[in-house]
Design an enzyme around this catalytic site. Structure first.
Site, mmCIF file in Angstrom:
data_model
loop_
_atom_site.group_PDB
_atom_site.id
_atom_site.type_symbol
_atom_site.label_atom_id
_atom_site.label_comp_id
_atom_site.label_asym_id
_atom_site.label_seq_id
_atom_site.Cartn_x
_atom_site.Cartn_y
_atom_site.Cartn_z
ATOM 1 N N GLU A 9 -46.126 14.331 0.423
ATOM 2 C CA GLU A 9 -46.487 13.781 -0.889
ATOM 3 C C GLU A 9 -48.006 13.851 -1.049
ATOM 4 O O GLU A 9 -48.742 13.398 -0.169
ATOM 5 C CB GLU A 9 -46.056 12.330 -1.016
ATOM 6 N N TYR A 60 -44.364 12.806 -10.444
ATOM 7 C CA TYR A 60 -44.128 11.490 -11.022
ATOM 8 C C TYR A 60 -45.434 10.703 -11.073
ATOM 9 O O TYR A 60 -46.439 11.060 -10.446
ATOM 10 C CB TYR A 60 -43.088 10.707 -10.224
ATOM 11 N N ASP A 62 -47.278 7.568 -9.955
ATOM 12 C CA ASP A 62 -47.179 6.609 -8.870
ATOM 13 C C ASP A 62 -47.981 5.359 -9.206
ATOM 14 O O ASP A 62 -48.792 5.351 -10.155
ATOM 15 C CB ASP A 62 -47.700 7.242 -7.574
ATOM 16 N N THR A 71 -43.057 17.371 -2.209
ATOM 17 C CA THR A 71 -42.322 18.587 -1.913
ATOM 18 C C THR A 71 -40.845 18.264 -1.730
ATOM 19 O O THR A 71 -40.484 17.117 -1.465
ATOM 20 C CB THR A 71 -42.826 19.255 -0.620
#
Length: 306
Positions: A9, A60, A62, A71
């Site tokens: 991430e 997205y 966060d 990923t």
């Protein structure tokens, strides 16, 4: 041979200016996410304003109002690097498209920068996740010495964000790590977080928080691959960290980050010994090499060791 699933991430910092003034960050981030929805083939993720892209990655918003790219699950370190780079290209494309079509009067930049040097104390993570079958309580002895010392090849380099002057460090993000193990990924950051969630029956998730976004694809490959191998060794009961237990992991993390010579010894549990980060890494390498052909190791283990 056993596959090892991992994912990465990346949190992105967005900076936008309109003339000489800072543009509204929330508006810009929302613009980018809206643009992703309208220009990329995607499926809404169903639980937030994010989306799954056609390469199975997820984009997205966060907490902290930053965009994060995750990923898909990868079975080897080559794919992990490819998907991380795909995320960088996706973000660049969105920023360029937004500037051209939606907000030409606003100049925006996207950074995978790890820390903020302006004084806000902010940091952006590059978190890794590794699937395993170990009990979470068994992870620290094998993983922590490795994660602390891997900075010699996996540190992003930069400046200590909390230093009054310019003080070079192997890992700027290390200054933000507050404990060895954390129960949360956004506060009191640990070297890693045993983020156990009911996402896959029979498995647990190792969530590494101390890593950083890197420019070198080779460094990324070794970081992901070597960590996978250490997890495999630990899961198989080899106990790769048994001989290199650190006396104080957090103090060792700070020592390694500040040591540009890579020669400062670290205190280990055995009071008669001291080891450098390089020596600890060579210990793990020797363990991985001696077991690289075992059935519990992935087929690509020898290449990562090489």
């Amino acid at each position: 041979m056993a596959d090892r699933l991992l994912g990465v991430e990346t949190e992105y910092a967005i900076s936008s200016t309109q003339g000489l003034e800072a543009a509204d960050h929330r508006v810009i981030v929302r613009h980018l996410l809206d643009l992703a929805h309208t220009t990329l083939r995607n499926l809404q993720d169903g639980s937030s304003s994010g989306l799954f892209m056609e390469n199975a990655a997820r984009l997205y918003l966060d907490c902290g109002m930053h965009l994060e790219y995750s990923t898909p699950e990868c079975a080897n370190p080559w794919d992990a690097v490819r998907y991380v780079e795909a995320g960088h290209q996706t973000m660049l494309n969105l920023i360029q498209k937004m500037t051209r079509e939606r907000t030409p009067e606003i100049q925006s930049a996207c950074y995978r920068v790890n820390v903020d040097y302006s004084g806000t104390g902010a940091t952006w993570g590059c978190h890794e996740s590794y699937l395993h079958r170990m009990h979470p309580a068994a992870l620290p002895p094998d993983l922590i010495p490795f994660l602390v010392s891997r900075m010699v090849f996996a540190g992003a380099g930069g400046f200590d964000p909390f230093s009054a002057g310019l003080k070079f460090t192997l890992s700027p993000r290390a200054a933000h790590i507050e404990r060895a193990i954390s129960s949360d990924s956004t506060s009191e950051r640990g070297i890693f977080h045993a983020k156990n969630e009911p996402l896959c029956a029979g498995y647990n998730r190792l969530h590494v928080l101390c890593g950083e976004s890197l420019c070198s694809q080779l460094a990324m490959f070794v970081k992901f691959g070597a960590t996978c191998l250490v997890v495999a060794l630990a899961e198989a009961g080899v106990a790769p960290g048994g001989a290199v237990q650190l006396d104080s992991p957090l103090a060792a993390l700070r020592t390694v980050a500040a040591d540009l010579t890579l020669k400062r010894p670290l205190k280990v549990k055995d009071p008669s010994r001291r080891m450098t980060a390089f020596e600890i890494q060579r210990h793990y390498l020797a363990m991985a090499e001696s077991h690289s052909r075992e059935s519990f190791m992935p087929l690509w283990a020898p290449e990562v060791c090489k």
